[in-house]
Design a protein around this motif. Structure first.
Motif, PDB file in Angstrom:
ATOM      1  N   UNK A  20      -1.353  13.628 -12.555  1.00  0.00           N
ATOM      2  CA  UNK A  20      -0.316  12.115 -13.438  1.00  0.00           C
ATOM      3  C   UNK A  20      -0.770  11.288 -13.592  1.00  0.00           C
ATOM      4  N   UNK A  21      -1.648  10.145 -12.714  1.00  0.00           N
ATOM      5  CA  UNK A  21      -1.822   9.113 -13.000  1.00  0.00           C
ATOM      6  C   UNK A  21      -2.829   8.941 -13.316  1.00  0.00           C
ATOM      7  N   UNK A  22      -4.111   9.598 -13.875  1.00  0.00           N
ATOM      8  CA  UNK A  22      -5.030  10.300 -15.053  1.00  0.00           C
ATOM      9  C   UNK A  22      -4.146  10.224 -15.651  1.00  0.00           C
ATOM     10  N   UNK A  23      -3.151  11.053 -16.360  1.00  0.00           N
ATOM     11  CA  UNK A  23      -2.833  10.792 -17.547  1.00  0.00           C
ATOM     12  C   UNK A  23      -2.088   9.298 -17.593  1.00  0.00           C
ATOM     13  N   UNK A  24      -1.259   8.660 -17.206  1.00  0.00           N
ATOM     14  CA  UNK A  24      -0.727   7.762 -17.586  1.00  0.00           C
ATOM     15  C   UNK A  24      -1.585   6.411 -17.543  1.00  0.00           C
ATOM     16  N   UNK A  25      -2.802   6.816 -17.117  1.00  0.00           N
ATOM     17  CA  UNK A  25      -3.989   5.742 -17.236  1.00  0.00           C
ATOM     18  C   UNK A  25      -4.428   5.324 -18.604  1.00  0.00           C
ATOM     19  N   UNK A  26      -4.982   7.005 -19.172  1.00  0.00           N
ATOM     20  CA  UNK A  26      -5.301   7.198 -19.933  1.00  0.00           C
ATOM     21  C   UNK A  26      -4.323   7.273 -21.593  1.00  0.00           C
ATOM     22  N   UNK A  27      -2.778   7.493 -20.993  1.00  0.00           N
ATOM     23  CA  UNK A  27      -1.893   7.344 -22.368  1.00  0.00           C
ATOM     24  C   UNK A  27      -1.533   5.883 -22.967  1.00  0.00           C
ATOM     25  N   UNK A  28      -1.959   4.598 -21.869  1.00  0.00           N
ATOM     26  CA  UNK A  28      -0.878   3.443 -21.690  1.00  0.00           C
ATOM     27  C   UNK A  28      -2.080   2.113 -20.933  1.00  0.00           C
ATOM     28  N   UNK A  29      -2.798   3.030 -20.722  1.00  0.00           N
ATOM     29  CA  UNK A  29      -3.934   1.862 -20.599  1.00  0.00           C
ATOM     30  C   UNK A  29      -3.662   0.989 -18.942  1.00  0.00           C
ATOM     31  N   UNK A  30      -3.192   1.821 -18.635  1.00  0.00           N
ATOM     32  CA  UNK A  30      -2.470   1.574 -17.195  1.00  0.00           C
ATOM     33  C   UNK A  30      -4.003   1.354 -16.493  1.00  0.00           C
ATOM     34  N   UNK A  31      -3.954  -0.023 -15.148  1.00  0.00           N
ATOM     35  CA  UNK A  31      -4.766  -0.002 -14.452  1.00  0.00           C
ATOM     36  C   UNK A  31      -4.975   1.479 -13.490  1.00  0.00           C
ATOM     37  N   UNK A  32      -4.986   2.316 -12.252  1.00  0.00           N
ATOM     38  CA  UNK A  32      -4.881   2.985 -12.050  1.00  0.00           C
ATOM     39  C   UNK A  32      -3.851   2.885 -10.606  1.00  0.00           C
ATOM     40  N   UNK A  33      -3.830   1.511 -10.720  1.00  0.00           N
ATOM     41  CA  UNK A  33      -2.395   1.275  -9.197  1.00  0.00           C
ATOM     42  C   UNK A  33      -1.341   1.016  -9.752  1.00  0.00           C
ATOM     43  N   UNK A  35      -0.544   2.578 -12.875  1.00  0.00           N
ATOM     44  CA  UNK A  35      -0.298   4.430 -12.580  1.00  0.00           C
ATOM     45  C   UNK A  35       0.183   4.789 -11.485  1.00  0.00           C
ATOM     46  N   UNK A  36      -0.079   4.779 -10.983  1.00  0.00           N
ATOM     47  CA  UNK A  36       0.838   5.511  -8.904  1.00  0.00           C
ATOM     48  C   UNK A  36       1.568   4.636  -8.947  1.00  0.00           C
ATOM     49  N   UNK A  37       1.513   3.413  -9.337  1.00  0.00           N
ATOM     50  CA  UNK A  37       3.052   2.887  -8.771  1.00  0.00           C
ATOM     51  C   UNK A  37       4.445   3.081  -9.533  1.00  0.00           C
ATOM     52  N   UNK A  38       3.846   3.973 -10.580  1.00  0.00           N
ATOM     53  CA  UNK A  38       4.934   4.315 -11.954  1.00  0.00           C
ATOM     54  C   UNK A  38       5.286   5.922 -11.455  1.00  0.00           C
ATOM     55  N   UNK A  39       4.110   6.948 -11.339  1.00  0.00           N
ATOM     56  CA  UNK A  39       4.485   7.517 -10.987  1.00  0.00           C
ATOM     57  C   UNK A  39       4.837   8.512  -9.647  1.00  0.00           C
ATOM     58  N   UNK A  40       4.849   7.467  -8.734  1.00  0.00           N
ATOM     59  CA  UNK A  40       5.808   7.152  -7.219  1.00  0.00           C
ATOM     60  C   UNK A  40       6.835   7.117  -7.156  1.00  0.00           C
ATOM     61  N   UNK A  41       7.316   5.290  -8.727  1.00  0.00           N
ATOM     62  CA  UNK A  41       7.989   5.486  -8.641  1.00  0.00           C
ATOM     63  C   UNK A  41       9.157   7.056  -9.150  1.00  0.00           C
ATOM     64  N   UNK A  42       8.693   7.431  -9.874  1.00  0.00           N
ATOM     65  CA  UNK A  42       8.959   9.049 -11.287  1.00  0.00           C
ATOM     66  C   UNK A  42       9.491   9.481 -10.313  1.00  0.00           C
ATOM     67  N   UNK A  43       8.000   9.757  -9.580  1.00  0.00           N
ATOM     68  CA  UNK A  43       8.922  10.808  -8.751  1.00  0.00           C
ATOM     69  C   UNK A  43       9.893  10.576  -7.470  1.00  0.00           C
ATOM     70  N   UNK A  44      10.104   9.965  -7.132  1.00  0.00           N
ATOM     71  CA  UNK A  44      10.724   9.309  -6.040  1.00  0.00           C
ATOM     72  C   UNK A  44      12.982   9.597  -6.508  1.00  0.00           C
ATOM     73  N   UNK A  45      12.599   9.105  -7.976  1.00  0.00           N
ATOM     74  CA  UNK A  45      13.485   8.916  -8.837  1.00  0.00           C
ATOM     75  C   UNK A  45      14.208  10.410  -9.185  1.00  0.00           C
ATOM     76  N   UNK A  46      12.922  11.635  -9.262  1.00  0.00           N
ATOM     77  CA  UNK A  46      13.714  12.773  -9.518  1.00  0.00           C
ATOM     78  C   UNK A  46      14.044  13.510  -8.498  1.00  0.00           C
ATOM     79  N   UNK A  47      13.328  12.948  -7.180  1.00  0.00           N
ATOM     80  CA  UNK A  47      14.054  13.469  -5.875  1.00  0.00           C
ATOM     81  C   UNK A  47      15.778  13.373  -5.675  1.00  0.00           C
TER      82      UNK A  47
END
Length: 76
Positions: free
Chosen positions: A12-25, A27-39
């Motif tokens: 998921x982090x790789x996809x966010x990086x590829x689609x948005x141009x964000x750094x891995x850090x 992207x990791x923050x965004x993915x972590x927050x999204x997973x926490x919100x879904x939980x």
């Protein structure tokens, strides 16, 4: 308990990086927050989505309202 999304978070982090141009850090923050919100949403869906009475204020004191989520209901 690890979910499928947790186990594939690097993908998921790789996809966010590829689609948005964000750094891995970032992207990791965004993915972590999204997973926490879904939980949170999954754990609290019953409480958040149930019908509830809403008390009216001064001008509508003699009227009752119910807030409902627009999802199909099960037939009794």
């Amino acid at each position: 308990m690890e979910t499928v999304a947790d186990s594939r978070s690097d993908e998921l982090i790789d996809i966010v990086c590829a689609e948005t141009g964000k750094s891995r850090f970032d992207a990791r923050v965004e993915v972590t927050l999204a997973l926490e919100h879904l939980d949170w949403a999954a754990r609290n869906a019953g409480r958040v989505m149930k019908d509830r009475r809403v008390h009216r204020r001064l001008l509508g004191f003699n009227q009752a309202s119910i807030v409902s989520v627009g999802l199909p209901r099960k037939k009794p």
